[in-house]
Design a protein around this motif. Sequence first.
Motif, PDB file in Angstrom:
ATOM      1  N   ARG A  20       0.521  -1.555   0.010  1.00 12.03           N
ATOM      2  CA  ARG A  20      -0.125   0.234   0.071  1.00 12.03           C
ATOM      3  C   ARG A  20       0.703   1.607  -0.316  1.00 12.03           C
ATOM      4  O   ARG A  20       1.075   2.238  -1.002  1.00 12.03           O
ATOM      5  N   THR A  21       1.474   0.942   1.173  1.00 12.53           N
ATOM      6  CA  THR A  21       2.532   2.604   0.637  1.00 12.53           C
ATOM      7  C   THR A  21       3.291   2.835  -0.586  1.00 12.53           C
ATOM      8  O   THR A  21       3.377   4.121  -1.045  1.00 12.53           O
ATOM      9  N   ASP A  45      -7.245  -3.661  -4.518  1.00 18.78           N
ATOM     10  CA  ASP A  45      -7.762  -2.689  -3.403  1.00 18.78           C
ATOM     11  C   ASP A  45      -6.347  -1.013  -2.927  1.00 18.78           C
ATOM     12  O   ASP A  45      -6.411  -0.468  -2.424  1.00 18.78           O
ATOM     13  N   LEU A  46      -5.367  -1.520  -3.705  1.00 19.22           N
ATOM     14  CA  LEU A  46      -3.640  -1.167  -4.379  1.00 19.22           C
ATOM     15  C   LEU A  46      -4.442   0.744  -3.860  1.00 19.22           C
ATOM     16  O   LEU A  46      -5.214   0.912  -5.342  1.00 19.22           O
ATOM     17  N   PRO A  47      -3.713   1.806  -3.007  1.00 18.95           N
ATOM     18  CA  PRO A  47      -4.274   3.021  -3.709  1.00 18.95           C
ATOM     19  C   PRO A  47      -3.750   4.038  -4.482  1.00 18.95           C
ATOM     20  O   PRO A  47      -2.908   2.933  -5.606  1.00 18.95           O
ATOM     21  N   ASP A  48      -4.558   4.603  -4.936  1.00 23.07           N
ATOM     22  CA  ASP A  48      -4.045   5.566  -6.858  1.00 23.07           C
ATOM     23  C   ASP A  48      -2.098   6.247  -5.875  1.00 23.07           C
ATOM     24  O   ASP A  48      -2.354   6.685  -4.769  1.00 23.07           O
ATOM     25  N   PRO A  49      -1.488   6.726  -7.247  1.00 23.25           N
ATOM     26  CA  PRO A  49      -1.775   5.990  -8.139  1.00 23.25           C
ATOM     27  C   PRO A  49      -1.411   5.228  -9.125  1.00 23.25           C
ATOM     28  O   PRO A  49      -0.489   4.406  -9.971  1.00 23.25           O
ATOM     29  N   GLY A  50      -0.951   4.084  -7.536  1.00 22.03           N
ATOM     30  CA  GLY A  50      -0.403   2.864  -8.847  1.00 22.03           C
ATOM     31  C   GLY A  50      -0.734   1.617  -8.680  1.00 22.03           C
ATOM     32  O   GLY A  50      -2.256   1.972  -8.939  1.00 22.03           O
ATOM     33  N   GLU A  51      -0.440   0.254  -9.201  1.00 19.46           N
ATOM     34  CA  GLU A  51      -1.509  -0.383 -10.094  1.00 19.46           C
ATOM     35  C   GLU A  51      -0.670  -1.118  -9.671  1.00 19.46           C
ATOM     36  O   GLU A  51       0.663  -1.892  -9.356  1.00 19.46           O
ATOM     37  N   GLY A  52      -1.425  -3.033  -9.304  1.00 22.72           N
ATOM     38  CA  GLY A  52      -0.883  -3.811  -8.635  1.00 22.72           C
ATOM     39  C   GLY A  52      -1.374  -4.811  -9.677  1.00 22.72           C
ATOM     40  O   GLY A  52      -1.497  -4.817 -10.365  1.00 22.72           O
ATOM     41  N   ASP A 205       2.616  -0.318   9.196  1.00 23.93           N
ATOM     42  CA  ASP A 205       2.175   1.069   8.252  1.00 23.93           C
ATOM     43  C   ASP A 205       3.883   2.156   8.381  1.00 23.93           C
ATOM     44  O   ASP A 205       4.677   2.317   7.347  1.00 23.93           O
ATOM     45  N   GLU A 206       4.134   2.635  10.026  1.00 23.32           N
ATOM     46  CA  GLU A 206       5.119   3.199  10.181  1.00 23.32           C
ATOM     47  C   GLU A 206       7.094   2.314   9.955  1.00 23.32           C
ATOM     48  O   GLU A 206       7.483   2.510   9.161  1.00 23.32           O
ATOM     49  N   MET A 207       6.404   1.225   9.755  1.00 25.40           N
ATOM     50  CA  MET A 207       7.578   0.300   9.568  1.00 25.40           C
ATOM     51  C   MET A 207       7.980   0.327   8.053  1.00 25.40           C
ATOM     52  O   MET A 207       9.154   0.177   7.210  1.00 25.40           O
ATOM     53  N   ALA A 208       6.569   0.467   6.679  1.00 19.67           N
ATOM     54  CA  ALA A 208       6.913   0.291   5.227  1.00 19.67           C
ATOM     55  C   ALA A 208       7.290   1.925   4.896  1.00 19.67           C
ATOM     56  O   ALA A 208       7.599   2.132   3.922  1.00 19.67           O
ATOM     57  N   GLU A 209       6.495   3.212   5.980  1.00 13.16           N
ATOM     58  CA  GLU A 209       7.940   4.209   5.411  1.00 13.16           C
ATOM     59  C   GLU A 209       9.544   4.519   5.920  1.00 13.16           C
ATOM     60  O   GLU A 209      10.029   5.045   5.120  1.00 13.16           O
ATOM     61  N   THR A 210       9.459   3.574   6.604  1.00 12.54           N
ATOM     62  CA  THR A 210      11.381   3.149   6.599  1.00 12.54           C
ATOM     63  C   THR A 210      11.618   2.188   5.513  1.00 12.54           C
ATOM     64  O   THR A 210      12.754   3.120   4.934  1.00 12.54           O
ATOM     65  N   TYR A 211      10.882   1.698   4.532  1.00 13.38           N
ATOM     66  CA  TYR A 211      11.797   0.925   3.407  1.00 13.38           C
ATOM     67  C   TYR A 211      11.570   1.903   2.969  1.00 13.38           C
ATOM     68  O   TYR A 211      12.227   1.493   1.585  1.00 13.38           O
ATOM     69  N   TRP A 212      10.379   2.298   3.043  1.00 13.54           N
ATOM     70  CA  TRP A 212      10.449   3.287   1.563  1.00 13.54           C
ATOM     71  C   TRP A 212      11.232   4.867   0.811  1.00 13.54           C
ATOM     72  O   TRP A 212      11.570   4.988   0.023  1.00 13.54           O
ATOM     73  N   HIS A 213      11.550   4.906   2.719  1.00 18.99           N
ATOM     74  CA  HIS A 213      12.716   6.111   2.391  1.00 18.99           C
ATOM     75  C   HIS A 213      14.313   5.322   2.141  1.00 18.99           C
ATOM     76  O   HIS A 213      14.990   6.496   1.945  1.00 18.99           O
TER      77      HIS A 213
END
Length: 239
Positions: A20-21, A45-52, A205-213
């Motif tokens: 989702r992130t 069900d993934l959020p825009d603007p992404g594609e799954g 969700d907080e962990m996913a932000e670390t991965y994205w960083h």
Amino acid sequence: MTRTAVIAGVGPGLGESLARTFAAEGCRVALFARSTEYIEELADDLPDPGEGLAVATDLTDVDAVRESFETVREAFGPVDVLVNHASAASWTGLMDTSVEAFEEAWAVNGRGAFVCSQEAVDDMLETGGGTVIFTGATSAVRSRGGAIGFTAAKFAARGMAMDIAQEFGGDGVHVAHVVIDGQIDSPEARERQPDRGAETFLDPDEMAETYWHLIERDDVGTQPFEVHITNGPNPSEFI
């Protein structure tokens, strides 16, 4: 920049939060898991603007893994991001662990991540770089005792991550190993421990932000190899 990301090993909890992130940041996200129903629903069900894209994959099957990457390339193009997130283990010690259970842990955490990394890094070398992230655990840096299959497999994955980082860092491929020191919040974890306080779990969700960083930073030379995520003194095993 639109990135193509593969998350190898997706389920409720951190795997879903990563998907989702990444999608919310605009990635085309390929979801690898054995169970098709869950990842198909998540991909839709993934959020825009992404594609799954849901790709049923047995990570212990080398040919199946390679075919899954071909499916991703046909749909989204070359892979820019790989998260080796799958895990398998029997929580038993030396004398109680069968050879089959030991090999299953290795087949997912070790060989599966190896084949996924080969496929993804091959793309990254053609396109000028990318990011490979390994989801690790406390057992990847310090044995806890009584979980020999999991510990051996996680040590192996950490070693692979380090080797790939050293070999391909100069080619623009950033490799990171994330040590998760604590228990991730998920429906299954809550069901097993209904009386446990929410503050003792790690927020996916907080962990996913670390991965994205780790992904979004451009300068490979300043990127850390290893990141530790802990929930402080409550569940911490490493510090």
